[in-house]
Design a protein around this motif. Sequence first.
Motif, short mmCIF file in Angstrom:
data_model
loop_
_atom_site.label_atom_id
_atom_site.label_comp_id
_atom_site.label_asym_id
_atom_site.label_seq_id
_atom_site.Cartn_x
_atom_site.Cartn_y
_atom_site.Cartn_z
N LEU A 172 196.75 4.14 4.83
CA LEU A 172 197.12 4.88 6.04
C LEU A 172 196.11 5.99 6.33
O LEU A 172 195.77 6.25 7.49
CB LEU A 172 198.52 5.48 5.87
CG LEU A 172 199.69 4.53 6.11
CD1 LEU A 172 201.00 5.17 5.65
CD2 LEU A 172 199.78 4.17 7.60
N TYR A 173 195.62 6.64 5.29
CA TYR A 173 194.61 7.68 5.45
C TYR A 173 193.33 7.11 6.06
O TYR A 173 192.71 7.71 6.94
CB TYR A 173 194.33 8.33 4.11
CG TYR A 173 193.21 9.35 4.12
CD1 TYR A 173 193.44 10.65 4.55
CD2 TYR A 173 191.93 9.01 3.70
CE1 TYR A 173 192.42 11.59 4.56
CE2 TYR A 173 190.90 9.94 3.70
CZ TYR A 173 191.16 11.22 4.16
OH TYR A 173 190.15 12.14 4.16
N LEU A 174 192.95 5.91 5.58
CA LEU A 174 191.73 5.28 6.10
C LEU A 174 191.91 4.82 7.53
O LEU A 174 190.94 4.72 8.29
CB LEU A 174 191.33 4.10 5.21
CG LEU A 174 190.77 4.48 3.84
CD1 LEU A 174 190.59 3.24 2.98
CD2 LEU A 174 189.45 5.23 3.98
N LYS A 175 193.15 4.52 7.90
CA LYS A 175 193.39 4.09 9.29
C LYS A 175 193.42 5.27 10.23
O LYS A 175 192.93 5.18 11.37
CB LYS A 175 194.73 3.32 9.35
CG LYS A 175 195.15 2.88 10.73
CD LYS A 175 194.23 1.81 11.27
CE LYS A 175 194.74 1.28 12.62
NZ LYS A 175 193.80 0.35 13.24
N LYS A 176 193.97 6.40 9.79
CA LYS A 176 194.14 7.55 10.67
C LYS A 176 193.50 8.82 10.15
O LYS A 176 193.63 9.88 10.78
CB LYS A 176 195.62 7.83 10.90
CG LYS A 176 196.40 6.69 11.52
CD LYS A 176 195.97 6.43 12.95
CE LYS A 176 196.80 5.34 13.60
NZ LYS A 176 196.36 5.07 14.99
N GLY A 177 192.82 8.78 9.00
CA GLY A 177 192.38 10.00 8.33
C GLY A 177 191.04 10.53 8.83
O GLY A 177 190.47 10.06 9.80
N HIS A 229 200.67 4.84 -3.63
CA HIS A 229 199.39 5.51 -3.41
C HIS A 229 198.39 4.59 -2.71
O HIS A 229 197.51 5.06 -1.99
CB HIS A 229 198.82 6.02 -4.73
CG HIS A 229 198.64 4.96 -5.78
ND1 HIS A 229 199.70 4.32 -6.38
CD2 HIS A 229 197.51 4.44 -6.33
CE1 HIS A 229 199.26 3.45 -7.27
NE2 HIS A 229 197.93 3.49 -7.25
N ALA A 283 187.18 11.79 7.36
CA ALA A 283 186.22 11.88 6.26
C ALA A 283 185.18 12.91 6.64
O ALA A 283 184.63 12.88 7.72
CB ALA A 283 185.55 10.54 6.03
N GLU A 324 183.29 10.53 1.04
CA GLU A 324 184.49 9.86 1.54
C GLU A 324 184.12 8.67 2.41
O GLU A 324 184.77 7.61 2.35
CB GLU A 324 185.35 10.85 2.32
CG GLU A 324 186.11 11.84 1.46
CD GLU A 324 187.26 11.16 0.71
OE1 GLU A 324 187.72 10.10 1.15
OE2 GLU A 324 187.67 11.69 -0.34
N GLY A 360 199.39 4.79 0.88
CA GLY A 360 198.99 6.10 1.40
C GLY A 360 197.50 6.16 1.68
O GLY A 360 197.07 6.70 2.70
N ARG A 361 196.72 5.61 0.77
CA ARG A 361 195.26 5.60 0.97
C ARG A 361 194.88 4.76 2.18
O ARG A 361 194.00 5.13 2.97
CB ARG A 361 194.59 5.06 -0.29
CG ARG A 361 193.07 4.91 -0.20
CD ARG A 361 192.39 6.24 -0.04
NE ARG A 361 190.93 6.08 -0.03
CZ ARG A 361 190.10 7.00 0.41
NH1 ARG A 361 190.56 8.15 0.85
NH2 ARG A 361 188.80 6.80 0.38
#
Length: 508
Positions: free
Chosen positions: A500-505, A494, A507, A203, A497-498
């Motif tokens: 936003l995931y990279l900003k707050k997700g 999508h 790995a 990731e 969404g991806r």
Amino acid sequence: MTVARTWAVALSGLEAGMVAVEADLSNQTPGFSIIGLGDRALGEAAQRVHNACANSGLPLPRRRVTVNLSPASLPKHGSSFDVGIAIAALATETPMDSARVAATLHVGELALDGRLRPVAGVLPAVNAAARAGIRRVVVPHGNRDEAALVDGVDVLGATTLAEVAAWHGVDVGVPECDPLPVQASAGAPPARPELADVIGQREAVEALVVAAAGGHNMLMCGPPGAGKTMLARRLPGILPELDDAAALAVACVRSLSGHAVTEISRTPPFEAPHHSASTAALVGGGSRVIRPGAIARASDGVLFLDEAGEFTAHALDALRQPLETGEMRIDRAGSTAVFPARVQLVLATNPCPCGSHGIRGGECVCPPAAVRRYLGRLSGPLRDRMDVELTLARVTTVDAPGGPPPVSTAAARARVLAARRRAAERLAGTPFRRNADVTGAWLRNGPCAPAPVVRRPLDAALQRGALTLRGYDRVLRVAWSVADLDGASQLGPHHIGRALYLKKGIAA
């Protein structure tokens, strides 16, 4: 002749101004004076020139010599004017080829015995002279290879002042040196660290590819040994090569920093200053001669701050403005220097001083106040400028035999190049080169703005206060990088969404 002229260069950041060095004789009390808004080093040039000429068998005129550095309103710094001052002063009375003297740029510091000492900033100086139409330059022998990188200029790499005088037609008992025929060099890039060496962080590798595709800033938080430094050092290897203008600018900044420049490298620069670096070391400065900092040396490449929590908060916050503007402007009394600062900033930090906070199986010994204080050094405005934020965990398993192979540097770079080409086609006709450069207004209202239904999750995050407007725009930029990697011509839910995931997700 009683008035002689030649050329020198005054540097202020990457800006270079041509300076006419004029020497005149007068029937007054013998002396040697230099006028034209010079600093202390230039004021001391008179004594260096006097001793260097005497020890080279080139006596100065016995009358009063006045050297004017024109235009007088242009600030001038350093000792690189010594050779030009000496040749102009000698040419007022010593028979020389006046046309050659007047058409030559002289750069270099003089030692008291007449030797020429290398100076910083030769490449931007010679490049400015070439743009002004000057085709002959004299530099110290130690700077010869650097000056030779500029096309269309005859370079004399001199060891002593006597050699320079001989080249101008003075019989001093030394053979005349032939100019070095020059051609710009573009040597083979150095070996790149292999991305496939990163194990168990698929990731994170994919996030690194997204960051490379759009030129996005990146923050990695994780315990020691999670691979943060390995990932950061492999980022330049998957970036596109520099174009001609960027490669020359990178080489000029290195020259101004005092580094030896022997070739024009196409590899994006990588700077990783130690966490004890001062604010001036990061952004540049100096009380007399303004030198570029790490952010300028990393321009068009990667600035990596490992152990970011150990840097002083003041030093980190000094990066905020150049990250937005793409340039570093340093103002001093009487002078201003502007350096490029188009960097990809990569921050790596531990979750706490001991590195074990929140880590499964780890035992954190830091009190809560110390954890908050440690992460608080990365201020909210600085974190808001990070496009990708990752929390990495320690690797617990290695890739099993028969599983998917690790991503290689060559494969990742091919994807990044393809994504950059798609972005360039979409941004054609605009002043933007990468997704990270695009303004928020263009992203939200331009011809490629996403439909309201697509950006609904972003609007909701903005209303909740989970994102600032700057963060909103940065998520849109990352979303376009994800879309470019997918080969999509429009943003979809999508992609948002991806991003936003990279900003707050997370790995792992």
